[in-house]
Motif scaffolding. Structure first.
Motif, mmCIF file in Angstrom:
data_model
loop_
_atom_site.group_PDB
_atom_site.id
_atom_site.type_symbol
_atom_site.label_atom_id
_atom_site.label_comp_id
_atom_site.label_asym_id
_atom_site.label_seq_id
_atom_site.Cartn_x
_atom_site.Cartn_y
_atom_site.Cartn_z
ATOM 1 N N TRP A 124 -31.457 3.598 4.525
ATOM 2 C CA TRP A 124 -30.005 3.487 4.425
ATOM 3 C C TRP A 124 -29.355 4.825 4.059
ATOM 4 N N VAL A 125 -30.134 5.872 3.867
ATOM 5 C CA VAL A 125 -29.566 7.172 3.509
ATOM 6 C C VAL A 125 -29.079 7.865 4.780
ATOM 7 N N PRO A 126 -27.774 8.099 4.941
ATOM 8 C CA PRO A 126 -27.261 8.734 6.161
ATOM 9 C C PRO A 126 -27.792 10.160 6.315
ATOM 10 N N GLN A 127 -27.803 10.642 7.536
ATOM 11 C CA GLN A 127 -28.378 11.948 7.826
ATOM 12 C C GLN A 127 -27.330 13.042 8.020
ATOM 13 N N GLN A 128 -26.062 12.690 8.200
ATOM 14 C CA GLN A 128 -25.043 13.681 8.512
ATOM 15 C C GLN A 128 -24.509 14.369 7.248
ATOM 16 N N VAL A 129 -24.174 15.648 7.379
ATOM 17 C CA VAL A 129 -23.575 16.380 6.270
ATOM 18 C C VAL A 129 -22.227 15.731 5.921
ATOM 19 N N GLY A 130 -22.011 15.529 4.634
ATOM 20 C CA GLY A 130 -20.794 14.863 4.179
ATOM 21 C C GLY A 130 -20.971 13.369 3.994
ATOM 22 N N GLU A 131 -22.106 12.833 4.454
ATOM 23 C CA GLU A 131 -22.417 11.421 4.233
ATOM 24 C C GLU A 131 -23.550 11.307 3.219
ATOM 25 N N SER A 132 -23.669 10.151 2.591
ATOM 26 C CA SER A 132 -24.654 9.986 1.522
ATOM 27 C C SER A 132 -24.873 8.505 1.253
ATOM 28 N N LEU A 133 -25.863 8.224 0.430
ATOM 29 C CA LEU A 133 -26.027 6.876 -0.110
ATOM 30 C C LEU A 133 -25.408 6.890 -1.502
ATOM 31 N N TYR A 134 -24.282 6.209 -1.638
ATOM 32 C CA TYR A 134 -23.570 6.163 -2.917
ATOM 33 C C TYR A 134 -24.221 5.109 -3.802
ATOM 34 N N LEU A 135 -24.512 5.456 -5.042
ATOM 35 C CA LEU A 135 -25.121 4.538 -6.008
ATOM 36 C C LEU A 135 -24.087 4.123 -7.041
ATOM 37 N N ARG A 136 -23.985 2.823 -7.283
ATOM 38 C CA ARG A 136 -23.033 2.297 -8.253
ATOM 39 C C ARG A 136 -23.786 1.527 -9.347
ATOM 40 N N PRO A 137 -24.034 2.169 -10.505
ATOM 41 C CA PRO A 137 -24.566 1.448 -11.664
ATOM 42 C C PRO A 137 -23.410 0.897 -12.487
ATOM 43 N N LEU A 138 -23.596 -0.265 -13.060
ATOM 44 C CA LEU A 138 -22.568 -0.831 -13.936
ATOM 45 C C LEU A 138 -23.203 -1.676 -15.013
ATOM 46 N N MET A 139 -22.470 -1.901 -16.087
ATOM 47 C CA MET A 139 -22.930 -2.777 -17.160
ATOM 48 C C MET A 139 -21.776 -3.678 -17.567
ATOM 49 N N ILE A 140 -22.061 -4.976 -17.681
ATOM 50 C CA ILE A 140 -21.049 -5.935 -18.093
ATOM 51 C C ILE A 140 -21.578 -6.785 -19.249
ATOM 52 N N ALA A 141 -20.652 -7.236 -20.085
ATOM 53 C CA ALA A 141 -20.999 -8.133 -21.187
ATOM 54 C C ALA A 141 -21.165 -9.554 -20.652
ATOM 55 N N THR A 142 -22.215 -10.233 -21.054
ATOM 56 C CA THR A 142 -22.497 -11.569 -20.515
ATOM 57 C C THR A 142 -22.604 -12.652 -21.579
ATOM 58 N N ASP A 143 -22.375 -12.313 -22.825
ATOM 59 C CA ASP A 143 -22.467 -13.290 -23.908
ATOM 60 C C ASP A 143 -21.448 -14.415 -23.703
ATOM 61 N N PRO A 144 -21.877 -15.674 -23.597
ATOM 62 C CA PRO A 144 -20.928 -16.781 -23.405
ATOM 63 C C PRO A 144 -20.281 -17.184 -24.727
ATOM 64 N N PHE A 145 -19.263 -16.436 -25.124
ATOM 65 C CA PHE A 145 -18.648 -16.638 -26.436
ATOM 66 C C PHE A 145 -17.218 -16.109 -26.379
ATOM 67 N N LEU A 146 -16.261 -16.878 -26.875
ATOM 68 C CA LEU A 146 -14.858 -16.492 -26.789
ATOM 69 C C LEU A 146 -14.341 -15.758 -28.016
ATOM 70 N N GLY A 147 -15.176 -15.576 -29.020
ATOM 71 C CA GLY A 147 -14.745 -14.799 -30.172
ATOM 72 C C GLY A 147 -14.586 -13.334 -29.801
ATOM 73 N N VAL A 148 -13.643 -12.656 -30.450
ATOM 74 C CA VAL A 148 -13.397 -11.247 -30.149
ATOM 75 C C VAL A 148 -14.329 -10.381 -30.993
ATOM 76 N N ARG A 149 -15.429 -10.003 -30.383
ATOM 77 C CA ARG A 149 -16.414 -9.103 -30.989
ATOM 78 C C ARG A 149 -17.252 -8.530 -29.854
ATOM 79 N N PRO A 150 -18.020 -7.456 -30.113
ATOM 80 C CA PRO A 150 -18.900 -6.950 -29.065
ATOM 81 C C PRO A 150 -19.905 -8.021 -28.639
ATOM 82 N N SER A 151 -20.146 -8.087 -27.359
ATOM 83 C CA SER A 151 -21.133 -9.026 -26.843
ATOM 84 C C SER A 151 -22.521 -8.703 -27.402
#
Length: 366
Positions: A132-159
């Motif tokens: 999936w890595v393109p070969q042309q100059v100016g093209e690339s395989l863009y990587l998107r890392p992310l992190m989300i909170a998943t704690d099932p809790f409605l209190g306002v505090r860090p997950s």
């Protein structure tokens, strides 16, 4: 004797696209609309990152009460993998992205991820998806890392529970018109970030809050919004999700000026790289405040010859026209400037392996 479990378990997708369909999708690349066959998932719970999986790309299952949906604990990064002349693949400064990911995490009371695990996840995914890595100059395989909170809790505090996700997207030009000078709108109604806020973190909320200003810019016939400082509404900070550079000709020298990092600007990795590349090319560099009035005066006097924006997604994009309440101005006749294009070509040459990597920015993946 005990052996530790592998940090990532790879389960290949059962629905990998065949070569013909993949080639068809990659024949007309834009930005962020095509995705590869796999993704990485790593859960955080009980105070530690768990064993991760590389699996088929697909929807995530989230509890409706998870705190990222309510309180915005969500961060992300973006970096690229490039095809090399020898057939290999390298990424550009991924360790810098890992470090910034952790700085964003700390600002949002989220856990650090060991840079080695961040990079292992990327290397594993890219190796699996190297077709999936393109070969042309100016093209690339863009990587998107992310992190989300998943704690099932409605209190306002860090997950207490989180999910790290990483996926890839073969990418062409960020702007549909390609490398062509854009028109920008200087926003006086909205600000991106205030001192003490989250401006230097790459968190989802910063971008959500920017969308109304971006819509306003489009209503004014502009491609992007330019942000001013939140206190005096006078000093230029950045453009959309990109850093800005101003090119001066002074006493026969070329000087690159970019707004200084005050805690309200994103410390761009491309920005830092261009400051170094500029010095490599014999330019002088400055990081300082620049007001809108000075911007106007320096364009009018001819001292400022070019303006460009930079970022991972857009690489380098010339700014040719500026609009604001009460004035408009044209920069370099609305054309791509020689300094802008020299920097762009120098950066792409390093990324695509056609110029020496003297600063050790490229990381070999496969």
């Amino acid at each position: 004797m005990t052996t530790s479990l592998p940090r990532l378990v790879v389960t290949p997708s059962a629905t990998i696209l065949d070569d013909a369909e993949r080639a068809e999708r990659m024949s007309h690349l834009s930005f962020g609309r095509t995705f590869t066959d796999h993704m990485v998932l790593i859960a955080y719970r009980d105070g530690a990152w768990q064993q991760g999986t590389v699996q088929a790309y697909g929807p995530l299952s989230l509890d409706p009460s998870c705190s990222s949906l309510h309180y915005g604990q969500s961060i992300f990064e973006g970096f690229k993998a490039f095809a090399q002349p020898d057939g290999g693949v390298k990424t550009f400064r991924p360790r810098a992205n890992a470090d910034r990911f952790n700085r964003s995490a700390r600002r949002l009371a989220m856990p650090d991820m060991a840079p080695e695990l961040f990079m292992e996840a990327a290397d594993t995914l890219i190796t699996l998806e190297r077709r999936w890595v393109p070969q042309q100059v100016g093209e690339s395989l863009y990587l998107r890392p992310l992190m989300i909170a998943t704690d099932p809790f409605l209190g306002v505090r860090p997950s207490r529970e989180y999910l790290f996700v990483l996926f890839g997207s073969p990418a062409g030009a960020y702007f549909p018109q390609g490398v062509k000078a854009v028109t920008v709108w200087i926003s006086e109604d909205y600000v991106r970030a205030a001192p003490g806020g989250t401006g230097e973190a790459k968190c989802a909320g910063n971008y959500a809050a920017s969308l109304v200003a971006q819509a306003q810019a489009e209503q004014k016939g502009c491609d992007q919004v330019v942000w001013l400082d939140a206190v005096q509404r006078e000093y230029v900070e950045e453009m959309g999700g990109m850093n800005l550079f101003f090119v001066y000709r002074e006493n026969g020298k070329t000087v690159l000026v970019t707004p200084e990092l005050t805690g309200t600007l994103l410390p761009g990795i491309t920005r830092a790289s261009l400051l170094q590349l500029g010095r490599d090319l014999g330019f002088e560099t400055e990081e300082r405040k620049l007001s809108v009035r000075q911007w106007r005066d320096d364009v009018a006097s001819g001292r400022m010859s070019e303006v460009f924006a930079c970022g991972t997604a857009a690489v380098i994009t010339p700014v040719g026209f500026v609009k604001a309440n009460g004035f408009e101005m044209t920069i370099n006749g609305g054309e791509n400037g020689p300094v802008t294009m020299a920097l762009r070509e120098a950066l792409l040459a390093i990324q695509h392996g056609t110029a020496p990597d003297v600063h050790g920015w490229m990381h070999t993946v496969c």
